[in-house]
Design a protein around this motif. Structure first.
Motif, short mmCIF file in Angstrom:
data_model
loop_
_atom_site.label_atom_id
_atom_site.label_comp_id
_atom_site.label_asym_id
_atom_site.label_seq_id
_atom_site.Cartn_x
_atom_site.Cartn_y
_atom_site.Cartn_z
N PHE A 12 0.89 -1.17 -0.14
CA PHE A 12 -0.03 0.09 0.06
C PHE A 12 0.83 1.17 -0.09
N ILE A 13 1.70 1.57 1.04
CA ILE A 13 2.42 2.78 1.25
C ILE A 13 3.50 2.56 -0.04
N ASP A 33 10.17 -7.06 -3.04
CA ASP A 33 8.81 -7.51 -2.53
C ASP A 33 8.65 -8.97 -2.55
N ASP A 34 8.10 -9.70 -1.35
CA ASP A 34 7.98 -11.09 -1.73
C ASP A 34 6.43 -11.57 -1.90
N ASN A 36 3.71 -11.87 -0.35
CA ASN A 36 3.14 -12.77 0.40
C ASN A 36 1.90 -12.93 0.45
N TYR A 39 -2.34 -10.38 2.58
CA TYR A 39 -3.50 -10.07 1.84
C TYR A 39 -3.23 -10.73 0.39
N LYS A 44 -1.06 -6.77 -4.73
CA LYS A 44 0.17 -6.18 -4.96
C LYS A 44 0.61 -5.98 -6.31
N ASP A 63 12.58 -11.89 -0.62
CA ASP A 63 12.22 -12.10 0.87
C ASP A 63 13.23 -11.38 1.52
N ILE A 64 12.88 -10.43 2.38
CA ILE A 64 14.12 -9.68 3.04
C ILE A 64 14.69 -10.53 4.11
N LEU A 85 10.35 -0.30 3.74
CA LEU A 85 8.95 -0.40 4.11
C LEU A 85 8.45 -1.78 4.22
N SER A 128 8.69 2.96 10.31
CA SER A 128 8.10 2.57 11.73
C SER A 128 6.62 2.73 12.02
N TYR A 154 3.72 -7.09 17.17
CA TYR A 154 3.98 -5.90 16.01
C TYR A 154 4.80 -4.69 16.45
N LYS A 158 8.62 -3.30 15.73
CA LYS A 158 9.00 -1.86 15.05
C LYS A 158 9.89 -1.14 15.86
N VAL A 184 -2.58 4.80 8.19
CA VAL A 184 -2.59 5.50 7.03
C VAL A 184 -3.81 4.98 6.24
N ARG A 190 -4.51 -1.20 2.64
CA ARG A 190 -4.73 -2.73 2.85
C ARG A 190 -6.05 -3.11 3.34
N1 LIG Z 1 -0.67 1.16 6.87
C1 LIG Z 1 -0.62 1.93 8.07
O1 LIG Z 1 -1.39 2.37 8.62
C2 LIG Z 1 0.68 1.66 8.77
C3 LIG Z 1 0.93 2.23 9.95
C4 LIG Z 1 2.24 2.25 10.51
C5 LIG Z 1 3.43 1.76 10.29
N2 LIG Z 1 3.20 1.17 8.81
C6 LIG Z 1 4.42 0.35 8.20
O2 LIG Z 1 4.34 0.95 6.94
C7 LIG Z 1 5.00 -0.30 6.24
C8 LIG Z 1 3.99 -0.26 4.92
O3 LIG Z 1 2.52 -0.70 5.35
P1 LIG Z 1 1.74 -1.21 4.50
O4 LIG Z 1 0.25 -0.64 5.17
O5 LIG Z 1 1.82 -0.26 2.98
O6 LIG Z 1 1.47 -2.39 4.15
P2 LIG Z 1 1.46 -3.72 3.19
O7 LIG Z 1 1.28 -5.03 3.56
O8 LIG Z 1 0.63 -3.16 1.99
O9 LIG Z 1 3.07 -3.49 2.54
C9 LIG Z 1 4.10 -4.27 2.85
C10 LIG Z 1 4.84 -5.02 1.91
O10 LIG Z 1 5.94 -5.56 2.12
C11 LIG Z 1 5.98 -6.96 1.68
N3 LIG Z 1 6.72 -7.80 2.64
C12 LIG Z 1 6.02 -8.25 3.54
N4 LIG Z 1 7.11 -9.35 4.14
C13 LIG Z 1 7.99 -9.25 3.28
C14 LIG Z 1 9.22 -10.04 3.12
N5 LIG Z 1 9.83 -10.81 4.05
N6 LIG Z 1 10.32 -9.83 2.20
C15 LIG Z 1 9.88 -8.98 1.12
N7 LIG Z 1 8.71 -8.14 1.51
C16 LIG Z 1 7.71 -8.40 2.27
C17 LIG Z 1 4.61 -7.29 1.45
O11 LIG Z 1 4.40 -8.10 0.28
C18 LIG Z 1 3.71 -5.76 1.25
O12 LIG Z 1 3.72 -5.94 -0.31
C19 LIG Z 1 5.40 -1.34 7.21
O13 LIG Z 1 6.36 -1.51 7.62
C20 LIG Z 1 4.39 -1.18 8.06
O14 LIG Z 1 4.64 -1.92 9.47
C21 LIG Z 1 1.98 0.92 8.01
#
Ligand SMILES: NC(=O)c1ccc[n+]([C@@H]2O[C@H](COP(=O)([O-])OP(=O)(O)OC[C@H]3O[C@@H](n4cnc5c(N)ncnc54)[C@H](O)[C@@H]3O)[C@@H](O)[C@H]2O)c1
Length: 318
Positions: A12-13, A33-34, A36, A39, A44, A63-64, A85, A128, A154, A158, A184, A190
């Motif tokens: 998403f972000i 990006d992996d 996964n 969702y 994605k 995968d990170i 991210l 974070s 979680y 962070k 966000v 998401r």
């Molecule tokens: N959305 C929010 O409200 C929010 C709030 C606080 C922090 N965050 C942080 O912002 C970041 C992005 O969040 P988001 O809402 O976009 O989530 P998201 O799940 O849409 O995005 C995270 C991406 O990381 C990828 N990912 C996960 N594990 C992985 C791995 N092992 N290797 C490679 N890729 C991997 C996922 O496939 C996904 O595309 C995250 O670090 C999240 O913790 C989000």
């Protein structure tokens, strides 16, 4: 051209940041990006599909947690910036899978910090979360408030990521900026997050699960504002480690949020009242004075306008 690695860039972000950088020009953007199944991975794939074939865009299905796979991403590319991210996101699912959360969010972050150090990456921006504040009673939450009592796995991962960033700055001079995002929302949010989930259920006429009496409060941040803050963090002169809150600095109760969704969707919600969930914090509220001062951060989209835009996207999407 500057090289940037965006981990989680299909999420998403991350996908909004990628879009912003490619739109700006002057960037060669690599995404790890992996895909996964936290969702639907097809969502994605769709987030990054428009960039396929571009000269200035590269996608690594990796995968990170896999250090060797990450090494290959660094082969032949000198990254100026890493925007990290990728994570297992979401508070409630982390209670079911703390090990997976720790391996990804701590182990994966450590892998990236190690590579950043080895390859002398110029700037490391860490995504974070406001959840690190736990049940902080003092509002608004400021960056120097103690963050030693996270109430979900979680949140703990962070906070650990932030600590590791600090250590890498202290020991090896890695320039790190940690950004604490406050809930966000916006296009491509998401599907597990409240606004998106509620919109889906309300529009299908199904009951929405509401945890508690509707008085819990959140500082909801529109994704364009988050991206403006993240973009400023990329260029911030991080000679010392810094943490910034990125929120709107306004709070909205769960009941108010539902009313806004009802208005924009033109349907009434059926409420399925449930007990408060372990791991959920009662409130979040960002003090954004520091981000305003040092990043020039200036959020533009209030919740009423943001929900209007979100619902517009929600109704349009395929
Ligand atoms: N959305 C929010 O409200 C929010 C709030 C606080 C922090 N965050 C942080 O912002 C970041 C992005 O969040 P988001 O809402 O976009 O989530 P998201 O799940 O849409 O995005 C995270 C991406 O990381 C990828 N990912 C996960 N594990 C992985 C791995 N092992 N290797 C490679 N890729 C991997 C996922 O496939 C996904 O595309 C995250 O670090 C999240 O913790 C989000």
């Amino acid at each position: 051209m500057r090289n940037i690695l965006v981990t989680g860039g299909a999420g998403f972000i991350g996908s909004h940041l990628v879009e912003r950088l490619l739109g700006e020009g002057g960037w060669r953007v690599s995404v790890v990006d992996d895909f996964n199944d936290f969702y639907d991975p097809a969502l994605k794939r769709r987030n990054v599909a428009p960039h396929a074939g571009r000269e200035d865009f590269r996608l690594y299905d990796a995968d990170i947690r896999d250090r060797a796979a990450l090494e290959r991403v660094f082969d032949g590319t000198k990254f100026d910036v890493i925007a990290h991210l990728a994570a297992r996101a979401g508070v409630r699912p982390s209670l079911a899978e703390p090990v997976l959360y720790a391996e990804t969010n701590i182990g994966g972050t450590l892998n990236l910090l190690e590579l950043a150090r080895a390859h002398q990456v110029g700037q490391f921006v860490f995504g974070s979360s406001s959840s690190v504040y736990g049940e902080n009673e003092k509002v608004p939450f400021a960056e120097d408030d103690p963050v030693v009592k996270p109430i979900s796995p979680y949140a703990a991962t962070k906070a650990a990521g932030e600590l590791l960033c600090y250590t890498y700055t202290h020991l090896w001079g890695l320039r790190c900026v940690a950004l604490r995002f406050f809930t966000v929302y916006g296009a491509r949010q998401r599907p597990d997050l409240a606004i998106h989930k509620f919109a889906r259920l309300i529009s299908e006429g199904k009951p929405i699960p509401v945890f508690g009496d509707g008085t819990t409060r959140r500082d909801y941040t529109y994704v364009d504002d988050i991206i403006a803050g993240a973009r400023a963090a990329i260029d911030y002169d991080a000679s010392a480690y810094e943490v910034f809150n990125l929120g709107e600095s306004r709070t909205v109760s769960l009941s108010e949020l539902i009313a806004l969704l009802e208005k924009e969707l033109g349907r009434e919600a059926v409420i399925d009242r449930q007990p408060l969930q372990p791991g959920d914090v009662p409130q979040t509220f960002a003090d954004i004075t520091k981000a305003r001062r040092l990043l020039g951060y200036n959020p533009q989209t209030d919740i009423a306008e943001g929900i209007r835009r979100f619902v517009e996207w929600f109704k349009d999407r395929g």
